[in-house]
Design a protein around this motif. Structure first.
Motif, short mmCIF file in Angstrom:
data_model
loop_
_atom_site.label_atom_id
_atom_site.label_comp_id
_atom_site.label_asym_id
_atom_site.label_seq_id
_atom_site.Cartn_x
_atom_site.Cartn_y
_atom_site.Cartn_z
N ASN A 132 0.84 -1.19 0.00
CA ASN A 132 0.00 0.00 0.00
C ASN A 132 0.88 1.24 0.00
N GLU B 285 0.23 4.23 0.15
CA GLU B 285 -0.23 5.31 1.02
C GLU B 285 0.19 5.07 2.48
N ASP B 286 0.62 3.85 2.77
CA ASP B 286 0.94 3.49 4.15
C ASP B 286 2.46 3.41 4.31
N THR C 283 -13.57 -24.19 -8.64
CA THR C 283 -14.94 -24.61 -8.96
C THR C 283 -15.20 -24.29 -10.43
N ALA D 25 -16.23 -22.73 -13.84
CA ALA D 25 -16.36 -21.36 -14.34
C ALA D 25 -15.76 -20.34 -13.37
N LEU D 26 -14.70 -20.71 -12.71
CA LEU D 26 -14.04 -19.80 -11.77
C LEU D 26 -13.31 -18.72 -12.55
N THR D 27 -13.68 -17.47 -12.28
CA THR D 27 -12.95 -16.37 -12.90
C THR D 27 -12.11 -15.69 -11.84
N TYR E 44 -12.24 -12.71 -10.95
CA TYR E 44 -13.13 -11.87 -10.15
C TYR E 44 -13.72 -12.66 -8.98
N ILE E 45 -14.21 -13.85 -9.29
CA ILE E 45 -14.81 -14.68 -8.23
C ILE E 45 -13.74 -15.13 -7.25
N ARG F 254 -13.55 -14.25 -3.26
CA ARG F 254 -13.56 -15.31 -2.27
C ARG F 254 -12.36 -15.17 -1.34
N ARG G 65 -10.95 -12.45 -0.50
CA ARG G 65 -11.17 -11.30 0.36
C ARG G 65 -12.09 -11.68 1.52
#
Lengths: 44, 635
Positions: free
Chosen positions: A13, A15-16, A31, A33-35, A37-38, A42, A44
């Motif tokens: 980071n 900024e830190d 799983t 169709a794991l992209t 994004y998914i 997950r 997070r």
């Protein structure tokens, strides 16, 4: 049962002032169709 | 503290926000747009099909005019819209489309000669006229009498947004991207701008403006499964609720779309079914032909969504790690058809699912799609409750959609409302002078600083913000979804009140400065839960079925008691919204009647100002619910 995926993610980071650039590993079971994004949501 | 001063502050830089800014800027006013993403990534860009405008150039749109468009819009809204606004909208849409052509939209044009098209899976012939060559053409959309939807291939929102953003750059409108407005600065009488947070540095800023516009889009992210982008979190409605004086209109009016892909809920177009695609269950069997023998897969969006949900509840869904779903089968349409006419579907399936729709079925289930409700404005786009505050687009309740929106009318609304409201905002700014009270500004900034510091230090608790959000989304999905009833809605309200308690106790796990998405969500989540409560509570109170609002326990449309619009406000310290009601239209150009699709049971209105001068005999008929009045002819 899907594959075990290993994500190596760069953590920093600007900024830190205390933040030190480093890599962190996360494991996730694949799983259908794991992209990215998914996967990131997950993790997070 | 960074402080910016401007004539017009637009919160949101999608099509509606930018269109208003363009209008103000072209009249010489200084304008700043705030956007939480780069403006060309606004959700407007996701619109595929096109925008409705009665040009009547295509041969299948012949004889079309704003009168017909107006009638379709009113029917679509299930007589829940403001007819004066719907009339203004239909009259202005053709002007707005031509204006966009002038600014550079490469609208698809009429190509003369014969061609084929599909309806209900069958092939038909059409012949475009030679004398119309090169004029803006249109395609067919649900719920319309004519082919009226102007388009640029299947990327209409994309071309409109990029073209609009070019105008923004050309006119010198400043866009501050990755900046999120967190509260409006006001004194319960007038709005003076907003406190905002820079999402890159995490620092608060102040924007002072003579006029402020909310154009933040819908609130799809209150639901777990939505076709809306992650940025569509209802922030505009939340800003309004936070003032305590600005109402949100018809929050319960939420539209679902049958075919969101699983797991990402990205939309695949209605065209799949329009062209003959079928829905199948866990056994690979069709089911829509059983539930709706007449229209089958091509019943209206809401009807299909309802039956799909019903079928999954019956245990006929396909199990997956992402929950139960159904199949959309377009394999029989053939590779050529899929690769040309359903190009984007093919792309979405391959890129986001790893599914080849030519050889495989597509996993789908209904997902939240559109918010008809929003920040309530009058016909000029001026919000109720605060002077100097305006709203436009999906974020607003203007209200041309009533309880259900027609396909192609959302994109049209952004451009048309942007144009009309933009002119009104510029008129408002003309000669407008404001005195800013710096004490007031400081108070609002301090309030937000206090919120941030409490969240970081965990002063109110250590509730995980994502757990709170997920709990809210699950409740909305399970109890305030497609089918609604008193039992479920009561449960939803009670559960959401518990979640609202938890939302007050959120504390951060990470306190790192700068871009901290957890902090952003934590600042937002209480407002989201409150907005969710507005949706659930207003839905519980509306004891009828109208448009997208389908009550299992009140299946009839009740024109006697519910020709009203919900107005929800939130008093600080309460755990429920305050609901008020107003007549949904002052003008009744078309008295309530049958839509010709969907629910057909109607309890008629007895108000002469609504139903007009009905002859004695007709009035007698209208009193019997089984003989609902016919749809009146429109000339």
């Amino acid at each position: 049962m899907g594959r075990q995926l290993k994500f190596n993610i760069f953590r920093y980071n600007p900024e830190d002032p205390k933040s030190v650039p480093h890599m962190e590993s996360f494991d996730l079971e694949e799983t259908d169709a794991l992209t990215l994004y998914i996967a990131l949501n997950r993790l997070r | 503290m960074d402080t910016f001063y401007t004539d017009l502050l637009c919160i949101g830089a999608g099509l509606a926000g930018e269109r208003v800014a363009v209008e103000a800027a072209s009249r010489g006013f200084d304008s700043i747009c705030l956007s939480i993403v780069p403006p060309r990534r606004s959700h407007s860009s996701a619109a595929q099909g096109g925008m409705q405008a009665a040009l009547g150039n295509a041969c299948m749109g012949e004889g079309d005019c704003p009168d017909v468009h107006f009638a379709d819009t009113v029917k679509g809204s299930d007589w829940g819209c403001d007819q004066e606004v719907a009339r203004m909208f239909a009259e202005t849409a053709p002007v707005a489309v031509r204006e966009m052509a002038h600014w550079g939209i490469p609208w698809n044009r009429v190509v003369p000669g014969s061609g084929t098209f599909y309806k209900g899976g069958k092939e038909y012939q059409k012949i475009e006229k030679k004398e119309r060559e090169g004029r803006i053409t249109a395609r067919d959309f649900g719920g319309t009498a004519k082919w009226r939807t102007c388009y640029t291939s299947d990327g209409t929102g994309h071309t409109l947004l990029f073209t609009m953003d070019n105008q923004v750059v050309k006119l010198g409108v400043k866009v501050h991207d990755r900046v999120e407005a967190v509260s409006l600065i006001h004194d319960d009488q007038r709005c003076y701008g907003a406190v905002a947070r820079c999402l890159k540095t995490g620092k608060l800023r102040v924007y002072l403006a003579k006029a402020t516009l909310i154009a933040t889009g819908g609130y799809g992210r209150l639901y777990r499964e939505t076709t809306n982008a992650v940025i569509c979190d209802g922030s505009g409605a939340i800003l309004a609720l936070k003032t305590g004086v600005v109402p949100v209109g018809n929050p319960e009016a939420v539209q679902f779309h049958p075919t969101g892909i699983v797991p990402t809920s990205i939309l695949v177009t209605e065209g799949c079914r329009g062209d003959g695609g079928t829905l199948k269950d866990v056994d690979g069997k069709r089911f829509m032909d059983i539930y709706e023998p007449d229209k089958q897969e091509l019943a209206s969006r809401d009807v299909v969504s309802r039956w799909m949900t019903h079928h999954i509840r019956e245990g006929k869904g396909v199990k997956s790690p992402y929950g139960d779903h159904l199949w959309l089968d377009i394999r029989h349409l053939g590779e050529k058809h899929i690769k040309t006419k359903l190009r984007e579907v093919d792309e979405i399936c391959r890129e986001f699912l790893g599914v080849d729709p030519v050889t495989q079925m597509i996993p789908v289930r209904p997902a939240q799609h559109y918010s008809m409700g929003g920040v309530r404005t009058n016909k000029d786009g001026a919000c109720y409750g605060l002077d100097g505050l305006f709203s436009a687009g999906e974020g607003a309740c203007w209200d041309m959609h009533g309880l259900n929106r027609l396909g192609g009318n959302s994109l049209a609304e952004t451009i048309v409302a942007g144009r009309i409201v933009g002119q009104k905002v510029a008129d408002y700014l003309d000669g407008c002078e404001v005195t800013f009270n710096t004490q007031l500004v400081t108070d609002f900034v301090k309030r937000e600083e206090e919120v941030i510091s409490r969240l970081i230090q965990g002063k109110d608790g250590r509730e995980n913000v994502y757990d709170v959000r997920n709990a809210m989304q699950d409740v909305m999905m399970d109890y305030v979804g497609i089918f609604r009833n008193a039992t479920d809605l009561r449960q939803a309200v009670v559960k959401l009140q518990e979640i609202h308690e938890r939302a007050q106790k959120v504390g951060l796990r990470t306190s790192s400065p700068g871009a901290n998405p957890e902090l952003g969500m934590a600042m937002r989540v209480k407002g989201m839960v409150r907005l969710a409560l507005c949706v659930a509570y207003a839905a519980e109170q509306r004891t009828e079925s109208r448009g997208a609002h389908a009550r299992e326990d009140y299946p009839e449309r009740n024109d006697r008691d519910w020709l009203t619009r919900t107005l929800a406000t939130w008093k600080e310290g309460d755990d429920l919204p305050t609901l008020n009601y107003e007549p949904n239209s002052q003008v009744w150009e078309i008295p309530p009647g049958q839509r010709g699709y969907g629910v057909s049971k109607i309890i008629p209105s007895e108000d002469p100002s609504v139903v007009g001068n009905v002859e004695a005999s007709k009035a007698g008929e209208a009193c019997q619910p089984q003989d609902a009045p016919e749809t009146p002819e429109t000339n």
